[in-house]
Write a protein that holds these residues in place. Sequence first.
Motif, PDB file in Angstrom:
ATOM      1  N   ALA A  39       0.828  -1.200   0.000  1.00 51.64           N
ATOM      2  CA  ALA A  39       0.000   0.000   0.000  1.00 51.64           C
ATOM      3  C   ALA A  39       0.866   1.254   0.000  1.00 51.64           C
ATOM      4  N   GLN A  40       1.944   1.209   0.760  1.00 46.62           N
ATOM      5  CA  GLN A  40       2.788   2.401   0.874  1.00 46.62           C
ATOM      6  C   GLN A  40       3.637   2.645  -0.364  1.00 46.62           C
ATOM      7  N   THR A  41       4.027   1.578  -1.022  1.00 41.67           N
ATOM      8  CA  THR A  41       4.881   1.752  -2.203  1.00 41.67           C
ATOM      9  C   THR A  41       4.080   1.663  -3.498  1.00 41.67           C
ATOM     10  N   PHE A  42       2.765   1.469  -3.363  1.00 42.57           N
ATOM     11  CA  PHE A  42       1.887   1.381  -4.531  1.00 42.57           C
ATOM     12  C   PHE A  42       2.347   0.274  -5.472  1.00 42.57           C
ATOM     13  N   GLU A  43       2.570  -0.887  -4.896  1.00 46.46           N
ATOM     14  CA  GLU A  43       3.033  -2.022  -5.683  1.00 46.46           C
ATOM     15  C   GLU A  43       2.138  -3.236  -5.461  1.00 46.46           C
ATOM     16  N   PRO A  44       0.959  -3.187  -6.052  1.00 42.12           N
ATOM     17  CA  PRO A  44      -0.006  -4.263  -5.793  1.00 42.12           C
ATOM     18  C   PRO A  44       0.436  -5.633  -6.316  1.00 42.12           C
ATOM     19  N   HIS A  45       1.416  -5.667  -7.198  1.00 41.28           N
ATOM     20  CA  HIS A  45       1.821  -6.963  -7.747  1.00 41.28           C
ATOM     21  C   HIS A  45       2.432  -7.866  -6.689  1.00 41.28           C
ATOM     22  N   ARG A  46       2.898  -7.270  -5.589  1.00 38.08           N
ATOM     23  CA  ARG A  46       3.559  -8.071  -4.558  1.00 38.08           C
ATOM     24  C   ARG A  46       2.654  -9.163  -4.019  1.00 38.08           C
ATOM     25  N   ILE A  47       1.390  -8.852  -3.885  1.00 37.94           N
ATOM     26  CA  ILE A  47       0.454  -9.818  -3.312  1.00 37.94           C
ATOM     27  C   ILE A  47       0.354 -11.066  -4.190  1.00 37.94           C
TER      28      ILE A  47
END
Length: 572
Positions: free
Chosen positions: A505-513
């Motif tokens: 959420a903080q780094t705006f990197e939804p692909h991590r999930i």
Amino acid sequence: MKLLPKEHATLVEQAIRAAQAAGELPAFDIPAIEIRPPKRADQGDYAAAVALQLAKPAGMNPFDIATIIAKHLPPADFVASVEVVKPGFINFRLNDDWLRAQVEQIIVEGEALFQLDLGAGKRAQVEFVSANPTGPLHVGRSRGAMVGDTMARLLEAAGYSVEREYYFNNAGKQMHDLGNSLRIRYLEALGQPVQIPETDFYQGEYLKDFARDLVAEKGDALVNADWQPFKEYAEKRMFDVIRATLRRVNIEHDIFFNENSLYESGAVWDTLEELQERGYVYRAAKPETDTTNGGEADDEENTGKGEATWFRSTALGDAKDRVLVKSDGSPTYTLPDIAYHLNKYKRGFDLMVNVLGADHGTQYKVVAYGVKALGLDPSKIHVILIQLVRMIRDGKEVRMSTRRGDYDTLDDLIDQTSPDVVRYILLARSPDSHLNFDLDLAVKQSNENPVYYIQNAHVRCAGIFREAEARGLSDDGADVSLLGADELRFLRKVMELGDLIEVSAQTFEPHRIAFYALELATLFHPIYDNVRALHGDVPPELAKARLRFYRAAQVVFRRVLTLMGMSAPERM
RNA sequence: GCGCUCAUAGCUCAGUGGAUAGAGCACCAGUCUUCGGAACUGAUGGUCGGGGGUUCGAAUCCCCCUGGGCGCACCA
């Protein structure tokens, strides 16, 4: 649920302060303490490298620093042991009993597992898709759709109140062309001789369908009408199609914001006026400064068009000034874009996320300059710039074109695969990375396809409980202290989910999930093989404890799949 | 030409300045007399595009080079 990296960091910080108070460490500013799971199991469950960072400010050997920190660490229920290693790492090991107890906590939290309060009381907006309704959504657009919606879900999990917004323009040339294209298809459907234009014509099959429907509804009543009623009809039908497509992949926008409303409300001209008052606007036939060619060359494109209204964005660092209003008096896209963002600020969002294609890379910067010029804080806006998608079929790239109608629509893609496959594949890549969508692979329902692998973990849990129920077995009153090393390994990974949500959420990197989900499934399947709950040889109490574990595992997979907007099937 | 971005295993890709760079798939070799089965185990596979630099430590930060992608309108 505890965020273990944070918990450990707090311990370390307290230890450093205690050591400083005791005079064992010199005074220095304590840096941000990063705690993360190390790569190798023998390095503990969580590790701090802070002693290495402190070597210089403390003027000491990092190993000695680490030793002193370790000595002053306050006790914590989740920590079993602390070890100081070679250069100066502090390695923590989790307490197994504490870890086992998390099984109950996971089940209690259920669908709100690792719900954080990071954004508590804050409002976030995610703007995504934002395609003009000139045709069905095509694959190129849909990557941003999945990323945007997953981003929204992660922000919700982080505690924000989130609005999903779709921005569109139904007043421009594109929509005029669309209306005209439908008009021609309509006349064609009535059996009149028509000439299909070479340019400015939308050739998609969908317009033929619309035309047939329109004939069925209105007969030849529109024979002499101009493009306008056709545009309105096409727009309505197109949006119905687009929304239905998005619903298939679990996406629903809260607000459809029409650019035209910015004209109707006067916001566009108000914005221009405000920029003017702040000294960022001038009228000229050419820009004041032209850093692209030193103002030397007499660009033909800049001559003979009369005076335009310019945005002095160079004053804020832009490479060149931008035209806000053309010499014919009509605004460029830049002005309403800035007005739109001003509107967002006025709605009071604490955070605004824009999901844009990489081809808009320059434009969003201009908007940011506009926002800055209006005295607003541009850091409230975060842009996720998505690289384009390449469709690969038979090892070759398939070119897409909206105009010619031979593209692959998102609907086609969903039909060929499934909503879950589309969501996952388009999500499971860093936005910075070009995405090769291998159509042949996506269509395959084999274990080459990670989607099935992940979902199967949930299916297997569900299957266990179907069978357990049939046999009259229950996990009530289970003694989780009976759980073994395999289960603990899985639980350690589960405990990383909270931090993952926070960081994503903080780094705006939804692909991590997406990658986390795959790792979790990879960990799960061998356990499922090893750790049997329903086998005849398993003692009843142990079976009960294992069932409890699988119940927790099911909760975790459901949570993770839901965060990705995917289904958590009971069987496949 | 300028700007942004990317380059990591055969392929598709992870990797928030830390310890011996990872996963999926493919390939190879095995397991379950198939319990719950899109399953499991093991092996092979790397000068992290190249070259400098910063740092105790660089795939990660900086500079240069090479090669892709995208943008450089009084289009949206």
